[in-house]
Design a protein around this motif. Sequence first.
Motif, PDB file in Angstrom:
ATOM      1  N   GLY A  27      15.767 -21.478  -6.476  1.00 41.05           N
ATOM      2  CA  GLY A  27      16.114 -21.714  -4.843  1.00 41.05           C
ATOM      3  C   GLY A  27      14.320 -21.680  -4.030  1.00 41.05           C
ATOM      4  O   GLY A  27      13.406 -21.717  -4.532  1.00 41.05           O
ATOM      5  N   ALA A  28      14.506 -21.699  -2.308  1.00 39.03           N
ATOM      6  CA  ALA A  28      13.192 -21.741  -1.678  1.00 39.03           C
ATOM      7  C   ALA A  28      12.730 -20.599  -1.310  1.00 39.03           C
ATOM      8  O   ALA A  28      13.303 -19.512  -1.517  1.00 39.03           O
ATOM      9  N   PRO A  29      11.590 -20.766  -0.694  1.00 41.99           N
ATOM     10  CA  PRO A  29      10.645 -20.186  -1.232  1.00 41.99           C
ATOM     11  C   PRO A  29      10.803 -18.738   0.292  1.00 41.99           C
ATOM     12  O   PRO A  29       9.904 -19.150   0.856  1.00 41.99           O
ATOM     13  N   LEU A  30      11.466 -17.982   0.398  1.00 40.18           N
ATOM     14  CA  LEU A  30      11.885 -16.989   1.141  1.00 40.18           C
ATOM     15  C   LEU A  30      11.143 -16.468   1.541  1.00 40.18           C
ATOM     16  O   LEU A  30      10.153 -16.064   0.278  1.00 40.18           O
ATOM     17  N   THR A  31      10.845 -15.293   2.347  1.00 40.34           N
ATOM     18  CA  THR A  31       9.965 -14.649   2.485  1.00 40.34           C
ATOM     19  C   THR A  31      10.465 -12.702   2.633  1.00 40.34           C
ATOM     20  O   THR A  31       9.395 -11.728   1.529  1.00 40.34           O
ATOM     21  N   PRO A  32      11.703 -13.095   2.985  1.00 42.12           N
ATOM     22  CA  PRO A  32      12.115 -11.063   2.419  1.00 42.12           C
ATOM     23  C   PRO A  32      12.551 -11.186   0.899  1.00 42.12           C
ATOM     24  O   PRO A  32      12.631 -11.780   0.281  1.00 42.12           O
ATOM     25  N   ARG A  33      11.743  -9.736   0.276  1.00 43.60           N
ATOM     26  CA  ARG A  33      11.369  -9.305  -0.488  1.00 43.60           C
ATOM     27  C   ARG A  33      12.429  -8.898  -1.647  1.00 43.60           C
ATOM     28  O   ARG A  33      12.816  -9.096  -3.010  1.00 43.60           O
ATOM     29  N   TRP A  34      13.762  -9.018  -0.992  1.00 46.15           N
ATOM     30  CA  TRP A  34      14.283  -8.298  -1.557  1.00 46.15           C
ATOM     31  C   TRP A  34      15.977 -10.265  -1.727  1.00 46.15           C
ATOM     32  O   TRP A  34      16.588  -9.886  -2.374  1.00 46.15           O
ATOM     33  N   ASN A  35      14.903 -11.123  -1.967  1.00 50.02           N
ATOM     34  CA  ASN A  35      15.770 -12.358  -2.359  1.00 50.02           C
ATOM     35  C   ASN A  35      15.268 -12.879  -3.784  1.00 50.02           C
ATOM     36  O   ASN A  35      15.729 -13.561  -3.579  1.00 50.02           O
ATOM     37  N   TYR A  36      14.651 -11.512  -3.880  1.00 47.18           N
ATOM     38  CA  TYR A  36      13.422 -12.209  -5.512  1.00 47.18           C
ATOM     39  C   TYR A  36      14.123 -10.939  -6.580  1.00 47.18           C
ATOM     40  O   TYR A  36      13.455  -9.633  -6.166  1.00 47.18           O
ATOM     41  N   PRO A  37      14.749 -11.453  -7.244  1.00 46.05           N
ATOM     42  CA  PRO A  37      14.969 -10.697  -8.570  1.00 46.05           C
ATOM     43  C   PRO A  37      14.734 -10.372  -9.725  1.00 46.05           C
ATOM     44  O   PRO A  37      14.395  -9.341 -11.067  1.00 46.05           O
ATOM     45  N   TYR A  38      12.894 -11.378  -9.858  1.00 46.94           N
ATOM     46  CA  TYR A  38      12.248 -11.232 -10.999  1.00 46.94           C
ATOM     47  C   TYR A  38      10.444 -10.421 -10.358  1.00 46.94           C
ATOM     48  O   TYR A  38      10.431 -11.691  -9.303  1.00 46.94           O
ATOM     49  N   TRP A  39       9.971  -9.892 -11.302  1.00 44.74           N
ATOM     50  CA  TRP A  39       9.020  -9.243 -10.345  1.00 44.74           C
ATOM     51  C   TRP A  39       8.151  -8.797 -10.738  1.00 44.74           C
ATOM     52  O   TRP A  39       8.694  -8.541 -12.761  1.00 44.74           O
ATOM     53  N   VAL A  44       0.877  -0.867  -0.106  1.00 46.06           N
ATOM     54  CA  VAL A  44      -0.255   0.190   0.002  1.00 46.06           C
ATOM     55  C   VAL A  44       1.203   1.298  -0.134  1.00 46.06           C
ATOM     56  O   VAL A  44       2.028   1.245   0.241  1.00 46.06           O
ATOM     57  N   PRO A  45       0.041   2.535  -0.687  1.00 43.69           N
ATOM     58  CA  PRO A  45       1.172   3.897  -0.356  1.00 43.69           C
ATOM     59  C   PRO A  45       1.852   4.296   1.047  1.00 43.69           C
ATOM     60  O   PRO A  45       0.870   3.929   2.026  1.00 43.69           O
ATOM     61  N   GLY A  46       3.162   4.187   1.048  1.00 42.48           N
ATOM     62  CA  GLY A  46       3.452   4.702   2.350  1.00 42.48           C
ATOM     63  C   GLY A  46       4.087   3.224   2.929  1.00 42.48           C
ATOM     64  O   GLY A  46       4.309   4.068   4.231  1.00 42.48           O
ATOM     65  N   LYS A  47       3.690   2.411   3.064  1.00 40.31           N
ATOM     66  CA  LYS A  47       4.560   1.521   3.550  1.00 40.31           C
ATOM     67  C   LYS A  47       4.935   0.145   2.972  1.00 40.31           C
ATOM     68  O   LYS A  47       5.869  -0.162   1.399  1.00 40.31           O
ATOM     69  N   GLU A  48       5.839  -0.196   3.586  1.00 40.29           N
ATOM     70  CA  GLU A  48       6.784  -1.286   2.431  1.00 40.29           C
ATOM     71  C   GLU A  48       5.811  -2.848   1.975  1.00 40.29           C
ATOM     72  O   GLU A  48       5.010  -3.321   2.449  1.00 40.29           O
ATOM     73  N   ARG A  49       6.642  -3.404   1.237  1.00 35.58           N
ATOM     74  CA  ARG A  49       6.101  -4.485   0.436  1.00 35.58           C
ATOM     75  C   ARG A  49       6.742  -5.030   1.260  1.00 35.58           C
ATOM     76  O   ARG A  49       7.665  -5.774   1.942  1.00 35.58           O
ATOM     77  N   GLU A  50       4.546  -6.342   1.187  1.00 32.41           N
ATOM     78  CA  GLU A  50       5.082  -7.269   2.611  1.00 32.41           C
ATOM     79  C   GLU A  50       4.732  -8.014   1.723  1.00 32.41           C
ATOM     80  O   GLU A  50       3.582  -9.191   0.533  1.00 32.41           O
ATOM     81  N   PHE A  51       5.095  -9.774   2.426  1.00 34.07           N
ATOM     82  CA  PHE A  51       4.831 -10.759   2.096  1.00 34.07           C
ATOM     83  C   PHE A  51       3.828 -11.434   2.120  1.00 34.07           C
ATOM     84  O   PHE A  51       2.902 -10.568   3.429  1.00 34.07           O
ATOM     85  N   VAL A  52       3.085 -11.696   1.482  1.00 36.75           N
ATOM     86  CA  VAL A  52       1.309 -12.411   1.495  1.00 36.75           C
ATOM     87  C   VAL A  52       2.038 -14.234   1.342  1.00 36.75           C
ATOM     88  O   VAL A  52       1.015 -14.752   2.571  1.00 36.75           O
ATOM     89  N   SER A  53       2.458 -14.638   0.347  1.00 38.73           N
ATOM     90  CA  SER A  53       2.017 -16.458   0.330  1.00 38.73           C
ATOM     91  C   SER A  53       3.200 -16.473  -0.743  1.00 38.73           C
ATOM     92  O   SER A  53       3.923 -15.864  -1.648  1.00 38.73           O
ATOM     93  N   ALA A  54       3.747 -18.178  -0.363  1.00 38.80           N
ATOM     94  CA  ALA A  54       4.776 -18.558  -1.006  1.00 38.80           C
ATOM     95  C   ALA A  54       4.492 -19.649  -2.105  1.00 38.80           C
ATOM     96  O   ALA A  54       4.509 -20.482  -0.910  1.00 38.80           O
ATOM     97  N   LEU A  55       5.038 -20.131  -2.833  1.00 41.05           N
ATOM     98  CA  LEU A  55       4.939 -21.696  -3.280  1.00 41.05           C
ATOM     99  C   LEU A  55       6.159 -22.103  -4.088  1.00 41.05           C
ATOM    100  O   LEU A  55       6.844 -21.543  -4.506  1.00 41.05           O
ATOM    101  N   ALA A  56       6.907 -23.543  -3.000  1.00 43.43           N
ATOM    102  CA  ALA A  56       7.808 -24.083  -4.552  1.00 43.43           C
ATOM    103  C   ALA A  56       7.396 -24.653  -5.359  1.00 43.43           C
ATOM    104  O   ALA A  56       6.397 -25.072  -4.713  1.00 43.43           O
ATOM    105  N   TRP A  57       7.718 -24.005  -6.599  1.00 41.99           N
ATOM    106  CA  TRP A  57       7.699 -24.556  -7.545  1.00 41.99           C
ATOM    107  C   TRP A  57       6.709 -26.406  -8.290  1.00 41.99           C
ATOM    108  O   TRP A  57       6.110 -26.510  -8.619  1.00 41.99           O
ATOM    109  N   THR A  58       7.802 -26.880  -7.828  1.00 44.68           N
ATOM    110  CA  THR A  58       8.089 -27.943  -7.098  1.00 44.68           C
ATOM    111  C   THR A  58       8.255 -29.292  -6.042  1.00 44.68           C
ATOM    112  O   THR A  58       8.666 -28.549  -5.013  1.00 44.68           O
ATOM    113  N   GLY A  59       6.501 -29.680  -5.611  1.00 43.38           N
ATOM    114  CA  GLY A  59       6.795 -30.317  -4.463  1.00 43.38           C
ATOM    115  C   GLY A  59       5.450 -29.433  -3.591  1.00 43.38           C
ATOM    116  O   GLY A  59       4.637 -29.928  -3.475  1.00 43.38           O
ATOM    117  N   GLY A  60       5.209 -28.451  -4.417  1.00 41.30           N
ATOM    118  CA  GLY A  60       4.275 -26.856  -4.010  1.00 41.30           C
ATOM    119  C   GLY A  60       3.845 -26.814  -2.469  1.00 41.30           C
ATOM    120  O   GLY A  60       2.855 -26.355  -1.784  1.00 41.30           O
TER     121      GLY A  60
END
Length: 123
Positions: free
Chosen positions: A101-113, A40-56
């Motif tokens: 890699g693993a479905p981590l929660t911190p946003r800085w681990n993700y290079p693709y958006w 939301v405007p003025g707030k940090e981008r926050e984790f909602v959910s993650a999924l491992a592409w293999t294994g689920g």
Amino acid sequence: QVQLVESGGGSVQAGDSLRLSCAASGRISGGWAMTWFRQVPGKEREFVSALAWTGGASNYADFVKGRFTTSRDNAKNTLDLQMHSLKPEDTAVYYCAARFGAPLTPRWNYPYWGQGTQVTVSS
């Protein structure tokens, strides 16, 4: 190169349901993780959910547990987010992200958006 395109956002009433999709193209396959964040405007981008592409294997932020479900549509090669019992505080731009890699929660681990899709919940 990985490309992510979100869709399915919109304006709904509190208590309604909405389904978001993230279309993935590129080299996403085994060993990758895909994740939903929101902002939301003025707030940090926050984790909602993650999924491992293999294994689920999946994990969720506490504020969406029991209401949101993330899943993979193999036929469409999409990451979906089914949202139920929406609340006004769920109003945000929802982003799809991917990493090898693993479905981590911190946003800085993700290079693709993706570009994000707006969800607005009115009371």
